[in-house]
Design an enzyme around this catalytic site. Structure first.
Site, mmCIF file in Angstrom:
data_model
loop_
_atom_site.group_PDB
_atom_site.id
_atom_site.type_symbol
_atom_site.label_atom_id
_atom_site.label_comp_id
_atom_site.label_asym_id
_atom_site.label_seq_id
_atom_site.Cartn_x
_atom_site.Cartn_y
_atom_site.Cartn_z
ATOM 1 N N SER A 188 28.258 5.656 14.040
ATOM 2 C CA SER A 188 27.938 4.655 15.048
ATOM 3 C C SER A 188 27.139 5.180 16.225
ATOM 4 O O SER A 188 26.476 4.408 16.910
ATOM 5 C CB SER A 188 29.221 3.991 15.536
ATOM 6 O OG SER A 188 30.165 4.966 15.929
ATOM 7 N N HIS A 216 29.328 -0.195 10.406
ATOM 8 C CA HIS A 216 27.908 -0.380 10.730
ATOM 9 C C HIS A 216 27.038 -0.520 9.486
ATOM 10 O O HIS A 216 25.825 -0.650 9.599
ATOM 11 C CB HIS A 216 27.399 0.775 11.596
ATOM 12 C CG HIS A 216 27.778 0.633 13.026
ATOM 13 N ND1 HIS A 216 27.151 -0.241 13.883
ATOM 14 C CD2 HIS A 216 28.752 1.232 13.755
ATOM 15 C CE1 HIS A 216 27.708 -0.170 15.082
ATOM 16 N NE2 HIS A 216 28.680 0.727 15.025
ATOM 17 N N LYS A 247 30.552 -7.074 13.625
ATOM 18 C CA LYS A 247 29.197 -6.614 13.941
ATOM 19 C C LYS A 247 28.191 -7.536 13.266
ATOM 20 O O LYS A 247 27.973 -8.642 13.744
ATOM 21 C CB LYS A 247 29.063 -5.150 13.581
ATOM 22 C CG LYS A 247 29.899 -4.312 14.559
ATOM 23 C CD LYS A 247 30.024 -2.860 14.255
ATOM 24 C CE LYS A 247 30.815 -2.185 15.383
ATOM 25 N NZ LYS A 247 31.640 -1.080 14.929
HETATM 26 C C1 PLP Z 1 32.998 -0.770 15.498
HETATM 27 C C2 PLP Z 1 33.613 0.149 14.537
HETATM 28 C C3 PLP Z 1 34.925 -0.042 14.106
HETATM 29 C C4 PLP Z 1 35.800 -1.101 14.713
HETATM 30 O O1 PLP Z 1 35.434 -2.384 14.316
HETATM 31 P P1 PLP Z 1 35.918 -3.651 15.187
HETATM 32 O O2 PLP Z 1 35.861 -4.757 14.223
HETATM 33 O O3 PLP Z 1 34.973 -3.763 16.333
HETATM 34 O O4 PLP Z 1 37.303 -3.346 15.640
HETATM 35 C C5 PLP Z 1 35.440 0.797 13.134
HETATM 36 N N1 PLP Z 1 34.690 1.796 12.614
HETATM 37 C C6 PLP Z 1 33.434 2.022 13.018
HETATM 38 C C7 PLP Z 1 32.643 3.135 12.403
HETATM 39 C C8 PLP Z 1 32.850 1.216 13.998
HETATM 40 O O5 PLP Z 1 31.621 1.460 14.409
#
Ligand code: PLP
Length: 404
Positions: A188, A216, A247
């Site tokens: 990320s 992602h 996302k």
């Molecule tokens: C954003 C993210 C999460 C968490 O996801 P949410 O649905 O926002 O809680 C988990 N793992 C990674 C790699 C992320 O970038």
């Protein structure tokens, strides 16, 4: 007059730590969005080109998703009323899980309240203290927390270093505990892709459980956004696939895909599933509509990648360090502009905002000391004109601040 709580001394140590952040220049205030999450929107009363959101496909305000949410509220109300295992499993929750399982070509799927709870709840429940977790050093915080909660022994391998992961596996090969290899599909902070195929080879060789966090990569990588497992052609080799609905999918939630028994087990043991209320029906309806869009409008993903290629090219031509020198090279719509110093990065981010570009500064401890960066994220909905305008502002501001 000060609020009576701020007169009390019990939490003074927090104030001291905040003062330290302020001194270092890495203290931040929350930016508040006044309108809709979109390529151009208004934060703190200022209209800016938005390069900070994870709204990869512009689904946060897609008319079909809005309509699905509104219809679900009309049909089923606004809340589910209980945790899934008591009385809070609605037909629409099941419908979403079946849809995701078909989309990902797996036996079964369970949806959690967020990607964070999906990771933390899964890792912590499928392993115990006699087991081993072989984890990439840049894996997401939710994996790290899940690993800690599991009480398994955590072995961290150098970023994307498959040979190092193998060394760690060899060290514990004769131990009776189970081994879990875990990587992000897309990292990320750097935007590089995890070596899912090679780690699958290791998992097969050592009989380890293979797990991928595709937060992602969901909606971004693979056919119609099916994620990194599809991107690498590793179907049937990843025991636990986690994705997010927060996302690219544009709503909120996380999911785990795998065998029927994995999902049934999580129903019985994953603590966020057992002890935290399920999504409102509108969230499930929104996500169902989003997967329809992934299936039927692949051109959004094509636009995302064409914007990504263009933006990276232009940043590179301008002379920025966009990873690949001091940090891993981005291969996805997440493009870091490496600045190095934490304070300077935060100042750069604020100056960009004043000039009309929203791009988040990220410093230690989220990224290593000396690797502070501005993190930019492309979406399918940015126009070329908006990108050119943003690039112009970024270059001018960087020159003014002697970053370029
Ligand atoms: C954003 C993210 C999460 C968490 O996801 P949410 O649905 O926002 O809680 C988990 N793992 C990674 C790699 C992320 O970038």
């Amino acid at each position: 007059m000060a609020h009576p709580l701020s007169e009390r001394s019990q939490l003074r140590h927090l104030t001291a730590q905040l003062d330290e952040l302020k001194q270092k220049g890495t203290h931040f205030r929350l930016r508040v969005l006044d309108d809709i999450q979109a390529p151009v929107c208004t934060y703190d009363g200022k209209k800016v080109i938005n390069l900070a959101s994870n709204n990869y496909l512009g689904l946060c305000d897609h008319p079909k998703l809005r309509e699905a949410a509104i219809q679900a509220i009309r049909d089923y109300g606004v809340g589910s009323g209980a945790v899934r295992t008591i009385a809070g499993t609605m037909k629409i929750h099941m419908e979403l899980e079946e849809k995701i399982a078909r989309f990902k070509n797996v036996e079964a799927c369970v949806v959690f309240q967020s990607g964070f709870t999906a990771n933390a709840g899964t890792v912590s429940s499928i392993l115990g203290k006699e087991d081993f977790i072989i984890s990439d050093e840049l894996n997401h915080a939710s994996i790290i927390d899940g690993a800690r909660l599991s009480r398994a022994k955590i072995k961290v391998f150098r970023h994307k270093d498959v040979a190092h992961a193998e060394e760690l596996l060899k060290e514990v090969a004769s131990e009776p505990g189970r081994k879990l290899i875990i990587t992000d599909g897309v990292f990320s902070m750097d935007g590089d892709i995890g070596p899912v195929d090679k780690l699958c080879d290791l998992a097969d060789k050592y009989g380890a459980i293979m797990m991928v966090d595709d937060a992602h990569a969901s909606g971004v990588l693979g056919r119609n956004g099916r994620g990194s497992v599809d991107h690498f052609g590793c179907h049937g080799r990843v025991d636990v696939q986690v994705g997010t609905l927060s996302k690219a999918i544009g709503a909120l939630g996380g999911y785990v895909c795998g065998s029927k028994d994995l999902i049934d087990y999580l129903y019985h043991r994953a603590r966020p599933f057992l002890f935290s209320t399920s999504h409102p029906p509108s969230v499930a309806a929104t996500c169902i509509a989003a997967f329809d869009i992934l299936e039927n409008e692949p051109e959004r993903i094509e636009r995302l990648w064409s914007n990504t290629r263009y933006f990276k090219e232009q940043l590179g031509h301008a002379g920025f360090d966009i990873g690949g020198k001091s940090t891993p090279a981005s291969e996805t719509p997440i493009t870091p502009i490496i600045v190095g110093d934490g304070r300077k990065t935060m100042d750069f981010s604020r100056a960009l905002f004043d000039a009309g570009v929203m791009a988040t500064g990220i410093a230690f401890p989220t990224v290593p000391e000396g690797k502070a960066r501005i993190r930019t994220i492309m979406t399918s909905e940015h126009t070329r004109e908006q990108l050119d305008q943003a690039l112009d502002i970024i270059v001018k501001t960087a020159k003014q601040m002697s970053i370029l």
